[in-house]
Design a protein around this motif. Sequence first.
Motif, PDB file in Angstrom:
ATOM      1  N   ILE A  19       3.342 -84.072 -75.047  1.00  0.00           N
ATOM      2  CA  ILE A  19       4.119 -83.207 -75.952  1.00  0.00           C
ATOM      3  C   ILE A  19       5.402 -83.909 -76.367  1.00  0.00           C
ATOM      4  O   ILE A  19       5.769 -83.930 -77.547  1.00  0.00           O
ATOM      5  CB  ILE A  19       4.422 -81.847 -75.275  1.00  0.00           C
ATOM      6  N   LEU A  20       6.092 -84.517 -75.393  1.00  0.00           N
ATOM      7  CA  LEU A  20       7.307 -85.274 -75.701  1.00  0.00           C
ATOM      8  C   LEU A  20       7.008 -86.435 -76.636  1.00  0.00           C
ATOM      9  O   LEU A  20       7.788 -86.731 -77.554  1.00  0.00           O
ATOM     10  CB  LEU A  20       7.948 -85.788 -74.410  1.00  0.00           C
ATOM     11  N   TYR A  22       4.560 -86.657 -78.875  1.00  0.00           N
ATOM     12  CA  TYR A  22       4.308 -86.169 -80.225  1.00  0.00           C
ATOM     13  C   TYR A  22       5.569 -85.646 -80.881  1.00  0.00           C
ATOM     14  O   TYR A  22       5.750 -85.783 -82.100  1.00  0.00           O
ATOM     15  CB  TYR A  22       3.221 -85.095 -80.209  1.00  0.00           C
ATOM     16  N   PHE A  23       6.466 -85.058 -80.093  1.00  0.00           N
ATOM     17  CA  PHE A  23       7.758 -84.647 -80.639  1.00  0.00           C
ATOM     18  C   PHE A  23       8.533 -85.866 -81.134  1.00  0.00           C
ATOM     19  O   PHE A  23       9.178 -85.837 -82.187  1.00  0.00           O
ATOM     20  CB  PHE A  23       8.574 -83.912 -79.580  1.00  0.00           C
ATOM     21  N   TYR A  27       9.772 -86.623 -84.936  1.00  0.00           N
ATOM     22  CA  TYR A  27      11.165 -86.904 -85.267  1.00  0.00           C
ATOM     23  C   TYR A  27      11.281 -88.211 -86.053  1.00  0.00           C
ATOM     24  O   TYR A  27      11.954 -88.269 -87.091  1.00  0.00           O
ATOM     25  CB  TYR A  27      12.004 -86.981 -83.994  1.00  0.00           C
ATOM     26  N   SER A 250      18.624 -81.970 -82.493  1.00  0.00           N
ATOM     27  CA  SER A 250      17.209 -82.179 -82.176  1.00  0.00           C
ATOM     28  C   SER A 250      17.053 -83.135 -81.001  1.00  0.00           C
ATOM     29  O   SER A 250      16.239 -82.902 -80.104  1.00  0.00           O
ATOM     30  CB  SER A 250      16.468 -82.703 -83.404  1.00  0.00           C
ATOM     31  N   PHE A 254      15.702 -82.256 -77.240  1.00  0.00           N
ATOM     32  CA  PHE A 254      14.632 -83.084 -76.665  1.00  0.00           C
ATOM     33  C   PHE A 254      14.994 -83.506 -75.243  1.00  0.00           C
ATOM     34  O   PHE A 254      14.187 -83.397 -74.319  1.00  0.00           O
ATOM     35  CB  PHE A 254      14.413 -84.308 -77.550  1.00  0.00           C
ATOM     36  N   CYS A 273      10.925 -75.858 -77.621  1.00  0.00           N
ATOM     37  CA  CYS A 273      10.011 -76.313 -78.678  1.00  0.00           C
ATOM     38  C   CYS A 273      10.375 -75.690 -80.017  1.00  0.00           C
ATOM     39  O   CYS A 273      10.406 -76.377 -81.054  1.00  0.00           O
ATOM     40  CB  CYS A 273       8.570 -75.987 -78.308  1.00  0.00           C
ATOM     41  N   PHE A 276      13.671 -77.258 -81.293  1.00  0.00           N
ATOM     42  CA  PHE A 276      13.468 -78.640 -81.739  1.00  0.00           C
ATOM     43  C   PHE A 276      12.753 -78.680 -83.085  1.00  0.00           C
ATOM     44  O   PHE A 276      13.180 -79.381 -84.010  1.00  0.00           O
ATOM     45  CB  PHE A 276      12.674 -79.409 -80.687  1.00  0.00           C
ATOM     46  N   LEU A 277      11.663 -77.932 -83.204  1.00  0.00           N
ATOM     47  CA  LEU A 277      10.901 -77.917 -84.456  1.00  0.00           C
ATOM     48  C   LEU A 277      11.725 -77.311 -85.589  1.00  0.00           C
ATOM     49  O   LEU A 277      11.617 -77.738 -86.743  1.00  0.00           O
ATOM     50  CB  LEU A 277       9.591 -77.159 -84.266  1.00  0.00           C
TER      51      LEU A 277
END
Length: 290
Positions: A19-20, A22-23, A27, A250, A254, A273, A276-277
């Motif tokens: 998940i991190l 893909y975040f 970004y 952001s 994170f 989440c 951040f999104l």
Amino acid sequence: MNISILKTRQLDKLDKLHILSYFFILYCSIYPFVIYRNPWYIKVSIVLIILLCFFVHFFKKQIMIPLAGLLIFYMYLTFLGKYYIIGNHGFVTIYIGFMLLLAHVFSLEEDVIIRKNSLWLLLVIMLFGAVQKLFSPNYLSGDYMNYVFNVGGLFPLLGLNSTMGAYFEENRVLVQEFANTYPTMSGAVRLNLLFEHQTVLIYWFSIFIILVEFLFVLALFWKNEVYKHLFFLVFLITVAFTRQETGFLSMLCFLCFTQLPQNMPKIFNFSYCFFFLGCLVFMFLKIGYH
């Protein structure tokens, strides 16, 4: 049963790492659009990297391929492109990318790698941010924050620019006229005040910000994880309400998310989440400061 529990725990850890990852890819895919505007080769490169991600199985090491590719591409844009306008969080992004790659390579130590490196990043960012304000005469006197408020840079979510746009525009014109008249000289320009005790109120607001940043540093070492992350979320929301620095927020979100233990209520995962999104959406729409 023990083997089953172990596999479940490993799967949970793997979920968070990916998940991190893909975040981070999201970004790094959005940020160049904001900084570099319209160059076609940047758009094509980013789209190709994103398409590559769709052919990567979620629980496989191959996620390192687009992650490493995008990190190298991002480093190229940062160091050889507009490095002079990239915020400090842009360079922190590079460190985070290497941290995620190391976590994938040394998967047995991924929790330690992510949590410790993120902790030190948060400590350095927030501690030196507070210390820098203490050694800045313009900030400590309240002059900087008064300037930011007088030109409409504070509390954007209140919609002050729509209700008091003429007042802010008048101050912006005064600043521009001063800059055009004395482009190479240091000096001061007197801006219009909105209310009588504005200078004093903004001064104490500046002091309050410094205290909160030092409190953030102390919160990193609180043992009660619920109180710690409640404070982090309130801090993030407050900064967004005050300044709307979507790029910095952001990355800060994170890093706070990496400190979240596995046994925390899911509402914390969802909150980080969502925040951040949300910052990424604002960045893509070019809302706020990046």
